[in-house]
Write a protein that holds these residues in place. Structure first.
Motif, PDB file in Angstrom:
ATOM      1  N   PRO A 155       0.752  -1.200  -0.045  1.00 38.20           N
ATOM      2  CA  PRO A 155      -0.186  -0.071  -0.171  1.00 38.20           C
ATOM      3  C   PRO A 155       0.854   1.178   0.055  1.00 38.20           C
ATOM      4  O   PRO A 155       0.319   2.283  -0.461  1.00 38.20           O
ATOM      5  N   ALA A 156       2.161   1.113   0.509  1.00 37.00           N
ATOM      6  CA  ALA A 156       2.810   2.286   0.472  1.00 37.00           C
ATOM      7  C   ALA A 156       3.790   2.255  -0.837  1.00 37.00           C
ATOM      8  O   ALA A 156       4.696   3.383  -0.580  1.00 37.00           O
ATOM      9  N   ALA A 157       3.384   1.751  -2.074  1.00 35.97           N
ATOM     10  CA  ALA A 157       4.312   1.988  -3.070  1.00 35.97           C
ATOM     11  C   ALA A 157       4.358   3.107  -3.677  1.00 35.97           C
ATOM     12  O   ALA A 157       5.102   3.834  -4.132  1.00 35.97           O
ATOM     13  N   ARG A 158       3.129   3.691  -3.613  1.00 32.12           N
ATOM     14  CA  ARG A 158       2.842   4.970  -4.298  1.00 32.12           C
ATOM     15  C   ARG A 158       3.546   6.163  -3.355  1.00 32.12           C
ATOM     16  O   ARG A 158       4.459   7.107  -3.973  1.00 32.12           O
ATOM     17  N   THR A 159       3.759   5.896  -2.145  1.00 31.11           N
ATOM     18  CA  THR A 159       4.526   6.819  -1.124  1.00 31.11           C
ATOM     19  C   THR A 159       5.873   6.845  -1.377  1.00 31.11           C
ATOM     20  O   THR A 159       6.426   8.015  -1.598  1.00 31.11           O
ATOM     21  N   ALA A 160       6.406   5.774  -1.723  1.00 32.75           N
ATOM     22  CA  ALA A 160       7.622   5.474  -1.992  1.00 32.75           C
ATOM     23  C   ALA A 160       8.037   6.473  -3.120  1.00 32.75           C
ATOM     24  O   ALA A 160       9.150   7.021  -3.504  1.00 32.75           O
ATOM     25  N   LEU A 161       7.356   6.141  -4.299  1.00 34.41           N
ATOM     26  CA  LEU A 161       7.485   6.944  -5.634  1.00 34.41           C
ATOM     27  C   LEU A 161       7.449   8.549  -5.319  1.00 34.41           C
ATOM     28  O   LEU A 161       8.259   9.199  -5.774  1.00 34.41           O
ATOM     29  N   GLU A 162       6.344   8.865  -4.716  1.00 34.59           N
ATOM     30  CA  GLU A 162       6.396  10.296  -4.188  1.00 34.59           C
ATOM     31  C   GLU A 162       7.784  10.784  -3.765  1.00 34.59           C
ATOM     32  O   GLU A 162       8.093  11.863  -3.791  1.00 34.59           O
ATOM     33  N   ARG A 171       7.211  12.109  -7.745  1.00 31.20           N
ATOM     34  CA  ARG A 171       5.864  11.835  -8.513  1.00 31.20           C
ATOM     35  C   ARG A 171       5.357  10.645  -8.670  1.00 31.20           C
ATOM     36  O   ARG A 171       6.490   9.895  -8.555  1.00 31.20           O
ATOM     37  N   VAL A 172       4.174  10.292  -8.990  1.00 32.33           N
ATOM     38  CA  VAL A 172       3.880   8.767  -9.382  1.00 32.33           C
ATOM     39  C   VAL A 172       3.738   8.836 -10.939  1.00 32.33           C
ATOM     40  O   VAL A 172       2.790   9.580 -11.392  1.00 32.33           O
ATOM     41  N   PRO A 173       4.567   8.292 -11.356  1.00 33.78           N
ATOM     42  CA  PRO A 173       4.037   8.283 -13.105  1.00 33.78           C
ATOM     43  C   PRO A 173       2.812   7.598 -13.512  1.00 33.78           C
ATOM     44  O   PRO A 173       2.146   7.051 -12.917  1.00 33.78           O
ATOM     45  N   VAL A 203      11.430   4.987 -13.573  1.00 29.60           N
ATOM     46  CA  VAL A 203      10.528   4.434 -12.686  1.00 29.60           C
ATOM     47  C   VAL A 203       9.322   4.022 -13.342  1.00 29.60           C
ATOM     48  O   VAL A 203       8.845   4.486 -14.362  1.00 29.60           O
ATOM     49  N   LEU A 204       8.626   3.027 -12.742  1.00 31.62           N
ATOM     50  CA  LEU A 204       7.541   2.462 -13.150  1.00 31.62           C
ATOM     51  C   LEU A 204       6.323   2.307 -11.895  1.00 31.62           C
ATOM     52  O   LEU A 204       6.671   1.890 -10.852  1.00 31.62           O
ATOM     53  N   TYR A 205       5.053   2.511 -12.383  1.00 23.66           N
ATOM     54  CA  TYR A 205       4.045   2.097 -11.201  1.00 23.66           C
ATOM     55  C   TYR A 205       3.118   1.242 -11.930  1.00 23.66           C
ATOM     56  O   TYR A 205       2.720   1.409 -12.870  1.00 23.66           O
ATOM     57  N   PHE A 206       2.570   0.298 -11.141  1.00 26.99           N
ATOM     58  CA  PHE A 206       1.653  -1.001 -11.541  1.00 26.99           C
ATOM     59  C   PHE A 206       0.510  -0.751 -10.390  1.00 26.99           C
ATOM     60  O   PHE A 206       0.672  -1.169  -9.441  1.00 26.99           O
ATOM     61  N   PRO A 207      -0.651  -0.417 -10.806  1.00 26.44           N
ATOM     62  CA  PRO A 207      -1.793  -0.305  -9.704  1.00 26.44           C
ATOM     63  C   PRO A 207      -2.012  -1.650  -9.482  1.00 26.44           C
ATOM     64  O   PRO A 207      -1.647  -2.656 -10.272  1.00 26.44           O
ATOM     65  N   GLU A 208      -2.638  -2.032  -8.325  1.00 26.10           N
ATOM     66  CA  GLU A 208      -2.902  -3.430  -7.704  1.00 26.10           C
ATOM     67  C   GLU A 208      -3.570  -4.271  -8.755  1.00 26.10           C
ATOM     68  O   GLU A 208      -3.567  -5.433  -8.848  1.00 26.10           O
ATOM     69  N   ALA A 246       5.799  -0.706  -7.411  1.00 20.54           N
ATOM     70  CA  ALA A 246       6.625   0.248  -7.971  1.00 20.54           C
ATOM     71  C   ALA A 246       8.068  -0.504  -8.205  1.00 20.54           C
ATOM     72  O   ALA A 246       8.518  -1.413  -7.614  1.00 20.54           O
ATOM     73  N   GLU A 247       8.757   0.026  -9.555  1.00 18.88           N
ATOM     74  CA  GLU A 247      10.039  -0.465 -10.058  1.00 18.88           C
ATOM     75  C   GLU A 247      10.817   0.600 -10.024  1.00 18.88           C
ATOM     76  O   GLU A 247      10.411   1.511 -10.685  1.00 18.88           O
ATOM     77  N   LEU A 248      11.966   0.695  -9.544  1.00 16.71           N
ATOM     78  CA  LEU A 248      13.177   1.844  -9.668  1.00 16.71           C
ATOM     79  C   LEU A 248      14.272   0.848 -10.498  1.00 16.71           C
ATOM     80  O   LEU A 248      15.024   0.267  -9.966  1.00 16.71           O
ATOM     81  N   GLN A 249      14.532   1.413 -11.911  1.00 19.00           N
ATOM     82  CA  GLN A 249      15.634   0.893 -12.547  1.00 19.00           C
ATOM     83  C   GLN A 249      16.847   2.022 -12.436  1.00 19.00           C
ATOM     84  O   GLN A 249      16.723   3.150 -13.044  1.00 19.00           O
TER      85      GLN A 249
END
Length: 446
Positions: free
Chosen positions: A26-33, A38-40, A63-68, A78-81
């Motif tokens: 649930p905190a993946a978005r927070t990590a990106l922010e 920001r959340v892409p 960075v990538l974001y995949f909703p659940e 979230a993925e950080l390359q």
């Protein structure tokens, strides 16, 4: 309580050109922010500069974001390359760890969450584990079939059909006072049971070599002391895997080497020289050598070509699983060469020190492995757990087919047993006791 958000490195050990850090929960978005500012847009690779909480730049990243609803784990992901240096990764992990609700992932935890969230069944998770650990092309192909859900799809279809048959039987029980209604319901159910039993048994019949493909064909090098077994092992392995010594009894324990022969996995065993001895340590080595040779799929019985190659009174295995290998042919005279060529059975002449005859022996081992595994590559069942549960389902269906007419309650119970066995195979019911065992073998970050 909200579930923890987990993070881990999902690529190889640093340093590396690129490293991928995965964050699920649930905190993946927070990590990106926090890190990227920001959340892409979902599923869109986006360039960003990662910053620490103090505002210092860490690294340029994709960075990538995949909703659940569209992620591999069934959670926000979230993925950080990033660049794969130890310093970059250490800083990123430190910054992620400062975010509330974050913790480092345990082995297999990403895949376990995918299983728990219905993204894959237990047979697919086992296939993924096998794919991660595949060493040869044949293992890769087999694991990929499992990961694609071929067994899971068949098992789910069988389970659904058993439940349909069970519904017919229970309806017949409920309407037992309606005259001919029960017969109209029970007869189709029995037909379905007979067909399903046959389908499962066909799949089970092809499972033996598929299970072995995961672990490899076992080939033991056995024979008397000082015949050159360790030298042959090193020659086949193309490295110094075993200690070579002119003194008898050097090899005390069984040495294993894993080979890839023509895309098939082979486990090569170097065993202690088989002879009578009063040394208790060597005696234990001889006992283990006999035991491993007896269990091997093939034994290369190695003997000195200048000794009598026909005398094999100490052979620990049946003739059908034994190849005679005459070593030290580079030291043979003409009389010995003629004598060796007249030995009956499957015979190879080699020089383990000089390499003569090794290519022919290796090619023949590759063909033997291909023939051994050929029929098993298309099999669906690859693990003892899968086989045991399918056998339990088939046995219950067999008993159901033998239930006498009128004993519909017993028929219904056997169908419930069969459906439950298939449910355990897929991980749908009563599997908590095996989940930890399966997922503990996964890599961190998978």
């Amino acid at each position: 309580m909200a579930r923890d958000t987990i993070f881990a490195l999902s690529t190889g050990r640093p340093p590396a050109a690129i490293a991928i850090v995965r964050i699920s929960g649930p905190a993946a978005r927070t990590a990106l922010e926090t890190l990227a500012g920001r959340v892409p847009a979902p599923r869109v690779a986006t360039f960003a500069t990662l910053h620490s909480m103090s505002g210092a730049a860490i690294d340029d990243a994709v960075v990538l974001y995949f909703p659940e609803s569209n992620s591999a784990t069934g959670e926000d992901l979230a993925e950080l390359q990033v660049h794969g240096s130890r310093a970059v990764l250490a800083t990123i992990f430190e910054e992620i760890g400062r975010i509330s609700g974050m913790r480092a992932a345990e082995a297999g935890e990403f895949t376990r969450r995918a299983f728990e969230n219905g993204k894959l069944d237990l047979t697919e998770a086992e296939g993924l584990d096998d794919l991660i650990h595949a060493d040869t092309e044949a293992q890769r192909r087999q694991a990929l079939r499992q990961f694609k859900g071929l067994l899971g799809e068949r098992a789910e279809t069988w389970r659904r059909q058993i439940i349909e048959a069970l519904a017919l039987v229970e309806a017949g029980i409920d309407f037992s006072d309606e005259g001919d209604v029960p017969d109209e319901l029970i007869a189709p159910a029995r037909d379905k049971v007979a067909r399903l039993q046959n389908e499962i048994e066909v799949v089970l019949a092809a499972s033996t070599t598929a299970e072995r493909l995961r672990d490899g064909l076992v080939v033991a090098i056995a024979g008397p002391p000082n015949a050159g077994k360790s030298t042959l092992l090193n020659r086949l392995a193309r490295r110094e895997a075993a200690i070579v010594s002119p003194y008898a009894g050097t090899t005390r324990d069984v040495i294993e080497v894993h080979l890839d022969l023509g895309g098939f996995p082979v486990v090569l065993l170097d065993t202690a020289g088989i002879r009578e001895t009063s040394d208790p340590v060597e005696e234990e080595g001889v006992r283990r050598a006999r035991e491993r040779a007896a269990d091997a799929d093939l034994v290369l019985w190695l003997t000195d070509s200048m000794a009598d190659p026909v005398v094999r009174g100490s052979d620990p295995v049946a003739e059908s699983r034994l190849w005679l290998v005459l070593n030290k042919i580079d030291l043979m005279d003409r009389t010995q060469q003629v004598r060796a060529s007249n030995v009956a059975g499957r015979v190879f002449q080699v020089s383990a020190t000089q390499g003569q005859g090794i290519a022919e022996l290796t090619d023949e081992l590759g063909r033997f492995a291909a023939d051994y595994f050929g029929a098993g590559e298309a099999a669906l069942v690859t693990r003892a757990r899968q086989k045991a549960l399918l056998e339990a389902a088939a046995s219950a269906l067999r008993r159901a087919g033998g239930v006498a007419s009128g004993a519909d309650e017993i028929l219904a119970e056997e169908l419930r047993v069969a459906a439950q066995a298939l449910g355990r195979l897929l991980g749908k019911v009563d599997v908590e006791d095996i989940l930890e065992k399966i997922f503990k073998d996964f890599c961190i970050g998978k």
